[in-house]
Structures are given as structure tokens and as C-alpha cells.
Scaffold this motif. Structure first.
Motif, PDB file in Angstrom:
ATOM      1  N   ALA A  95       0.830  -1.209   0.000  1.00 55.76           N
ATOM      2  CA  ALA A  95       0.000   0.000   0.000  1.00 55.76           C
ATOM      3  C   ALA A  95       0.864   1.259   0.000  1.00 55.76           C
ATOM      4  O   ALA A  95       0.578   2.219  -0.722  1.00 55.76           O
ATOM      5  CB  ALA A  95      -0.923  -0.013   1.213  1.00 55.76           C
ATOM      6  N   LEU A  96       1.945   1.255   0.780  1.00 61.54           N
ATOM      7  CA  LEU A  96       2.842   2.417   0.794  1.00 61.54           C
ATOM      8  C   LEU A  96       3.527   2.606  -0.555  1.00 61.54           C
ATOM      9  O   LEU A  96       3.711   3.736  -1.016  1.00 61.54           O
ATOM     10  CB  LEU A  96       3.889   2.266   1.897  1.00 61.54           C
ATOM     11  CG  LEU A  96       3.392   2.509   3.307  1.00 61.54           C
ATOM     12  CD1 LEU A  96       4.501   2.218   4.316  1.00 61.54           C
ATOM     13  CD2 LEU A  96       2.910   3.931   3.463  1.00 61.54           C
ATOM     14  N   PHE A  97       3.884   1.497  -1.207  1.00 61.17           N
ATOM     15  CA  PHE A  97       4.491   1.601  -2.530  1.00 61.17           C
ATOM     16  C   PHE A  97       3.507   2.201  -3.527  1.00 61.17           C
ATOM     17  O   PHE A  97       3.865   3.079  -4.326  1.00 61.17           O
ATOM     18  CB  PHE A  97       4.963   0.229  -3.007  1.00 61.17           C
ATOM     19  CG  PHE A  97       5.532   0.254  -4.387  1.00 61.17           C
ATOM     20  CD1 PHE A  97       6.772   0.833  -4.636  1.00 61.17           C
ATOM     21  CD2 PHE A  97       4.834  -0.289  -5.450  1.00 61.17           C
ATOM     22  CE1 PHE A  97       7.300   0.865  -5.906  1.00 61.17           C
ATOM     23  CE2 PHE A  97       5.349  -0.256  -6.729  1.00 61.17           C
ATOM     24  CZ  PHE A  97       6.585   0.319  -6.959  1.00 61.17           C
ATOM     25  N   CYS A 101       3.953   5.726  -5.576  1.00 60.83           N
ATOM     26  CA  CYS A 101       3.820   5.845  -7.030  1.00 60.83           C
ATOM     27  C   CYS A 101       2.819   6.939  -7.391  1.00 60.83           C
ATOM     28  O   CYS A 101       3.059   7.737  -8.301  1.00 60.83           O
ATOM     29  CB  CYS A 101       3.399   4.511  -7.644  1.00 60.83           C
ATOM     30  SG  CYS A 101       4.685   3.264  -7.642  1.00 60.83           S
ATOM     31  N   PHE A 102       1.704   6.970  -6.671  1.00 59.03           N
ATOM     32  CA  PHE A 102       0.696   7.992  -6.930  1.00 59.03           C
ATOM     33  C   PHE A 102       1.237   9.388  -6.627  1.00 59.03           C
ATOM     34  O   PHE A 102       0.978  10.342  -7.370  1.00 59.03           O
ATOM     35  CB  PHE A 102      -0.563   7.719  -6.110  1.00 59.03           C
ATOM     36  CG  PHE A 102      -1.654   8.718  -6.347  1.00 59.03           C
ATOM     37  CD1 PHE A 102      -2.341   8.740  -7.552  1.00 59.03           C
ATOM     38  CD2 PHE A 102      -1.971   9.647  -5.372  1.00 59.03           C
ATOM     39  CE1 PHE A 102      -3.344   9.666  -7.777  1.00 59.03           C
ATOM     40  CE2 PHE A 102      -2.966  10.578  -5.587  1.00 59.03           C
ATOM     41  CZ  PHE A 102      -3.660  10.588  -6.792  1.00 59.03           C
ATOM     42  N   ALA A 103       2.011   9.513  -5.547  1.00 55.62           N
ATOM     43  CA  ALA A 103       2.585  10.823  -5.193  1.00 55.62           C
ATOM     44  C   ALA A 103       3.562  11.292  -6.262  1.00 55.62           C
ATOM     45  O   ALA A 103       3.570  12.473  -6.632  1.00 55.62           O
ATOM     46  CB  ALA A 103       3.274  10.733  -3.833  1.00 55.62           C
ATOM     47  N   TRP A 104       4.393  10.375  -6.784  1.00 58.59           N
ATOM     48  CA  TRP A 104       5.315  10.760  -7.855  1.00 58.59           C
ATOM     49  C   TRP A 104       4.553  11.149  -9.112  1.00 58.59           C
ATOM     50  O   TRP A 104       4.949  12.057  -9.839  1.00 58.59           O
ATOM     51  CB  TRP A 104       6.306   9.635  -8.149  1.00 58.59           C
ATOM     52  CG  TRP A 104       7.444   9.619  -7.194  1.00 58.59           C
ATOM     53  CD1 TRP A 104       7.695   8.688  -6.246  1.00 58.59           C
ATOM     54  CD2 TRP A 104       8.499  10.589  -7.088  1.00 58.59           C
ATOM     55  NE1 TRP A 104       8.833   9.019  -5.542  1.00 58.59           N
ATOM     56  CE2 TRP A 104       9.339  10.175  -6.041  1.00 58.59           C
ATOM     57  CE3 TRP A 104       8.792  11.765  -7.753  1.00 58.59           C
ATOM     58  CZ2 TRP A 104      10.464  10.902  -5.667  1.00 58.59           C
ATOM     59  CZ3 TRP A 104       9.903  12.495  -7.377  1.00 58.59           C
ATOM     60  CH2 TRP A 104      10.723  12.054  -6.349  1.00 58.59           C
ATOM     61  N   TYR A 105       3.443  10.464  -9.396  1.00 60.37           N
ATOM     62  CA  TYR A 105       2.611  10.815 -10.542  1.00 60.37           C
ATOM     63  C   TYR A 105       2.069  12.228 -10.379  1.00 60.37           C
ATOM     64  O   TYR A 105       2.120  13.041 -11.307  1.00 60.37           O
ATOM     65  CB  TYR A 105       1.472   9.801 -10.686  1.00 60.37           C
ATOM     66  CG  TYR A 105       0.380  10.254 -11.613  1.00 60.37           C
ATOM     67  CD1 TYR A 105       0.550  10.202 -12.992  1.00 60.37           C
ATOM     68  CD2 TYR A 105      -0.815  10.744 -11.112  1.00 60.37           C
ATOM     69  CE1 TYR A 105      -0.449  10.620 -13.837  1.00 60.37           C
ATOM     70  CE2 TYR A 105      -1.824  11.172 -11.951  1.00 60.37           C
ATOM     71  CZ  TYR A 105      -1.638  11.103 -13.314  1.00 60.37           C
ATOM     72  OH  TYR A 105      -2.625  11.526 -14.154  1.00 60.37           O
TER      73      TYR A 105
END
Length: 122
Positions: A95-97, A101-105
Motif C-alpha cells: 500500500a505504501l508503494f 507511485c501515486f505521489a510521484w505521478y
């Protein structure tokens, strides 16, 4: 509020004076410590050679990176097959990964829009 601004200006002035006083000594010390990395004389040919070395070194590292990627992918496939035996810690890491990924997007979208949060420049 004015006193806070005055304190901030005072701190900025102190930092500026410190850099002006000790900056050149730090710069010289840094160059002295890392003189083995300095190319002398700095010619265009040497710069081109170094850039080619970096490029082809990175290119040569692709197979090793691909193998590491395949190993991680196989590990994820194995976890997915045995998902009934998953621990809470593994699910939390996944879930953290996904969140990362969403934050980098989102960060990429903001940078792509020219650092605006609401939309593109017209």
C-alpha cells in the motif's frame, strides 16, 4: 509581525556574512579534497570522452538492471499466487508503494503544468 521580519532579516544578514567570510575557504578545501576528479586541462575532447564514458557505462548496466527487475517481478508474482498467506506487513508495504507511485505521478503532473496546481498556462 514586524519583529519576526526584523529577526528574519537579521538571520539572513548573519548567514550572508558567514558565507562571505568562510565561503572561499570552504570552496578551496572542497577542491583540494576532490582534486583527483578534476580534469586538467578541461578540453572539449576530454569532456566529450567523459560524457561518452558515462553514457556507455549506463548503457552497459541495463542488462543487470533488467535481471534485477525480473527477479523482483518474479517475487511479486509469487506473492500474488500465495496471497492467502500474506502478512499485514506485506500488505502495508504494498500500500505504501502504491501511495508513493501515486505521489510521484502527482508531482510529475504539477511539474508538467509549470508548477501550477489548478491548470496549464494559456
Amino acid at each position: 509581525m514586524a519583529s519576526k521580519l526584523q529577526q528574519l532579516q537579521s538571520k539572513a544578514c548573519q548567514a550572508s556574512q558567514f558565507v562571505a567570510k568562510h565561503g572561499t575557504a570552504y570552496y578551496k578545501q572542497l577542491l583540494e579534497q576532490n582534486k583527483q576528479y578534476i580534469q586538467d586541462p578541461p578540453t572539449v575532447e576530454k569532456c566529450n570522452q567523459l560524457s561518452n564514458q558515462l553514457f556507455y557505462t549506463r548503457l552497459a548496466s541495463i542488462p543487470g538492471r533488467y535481471e534485477a527487475f525480473q527477479k523482483e517481478l518474479d517475487y511479486v508474482k509469487h506473492l500474488w499466487k500465495n496471497r492467502q498467506q500474506l502478512k499485514v506487513e506485506d500488505a502495508g508495504i504494498a500500500a505504501l508503494f502504491g501511495l508513493e507511485c501515486f505521489a510521484w505521478y502527482c508531482a510529475g503532473e504539477i511539474v508538467g503544468r509549470g508548477f501550477t496546481f489548478t491548470g496549464y498556462y494559456v
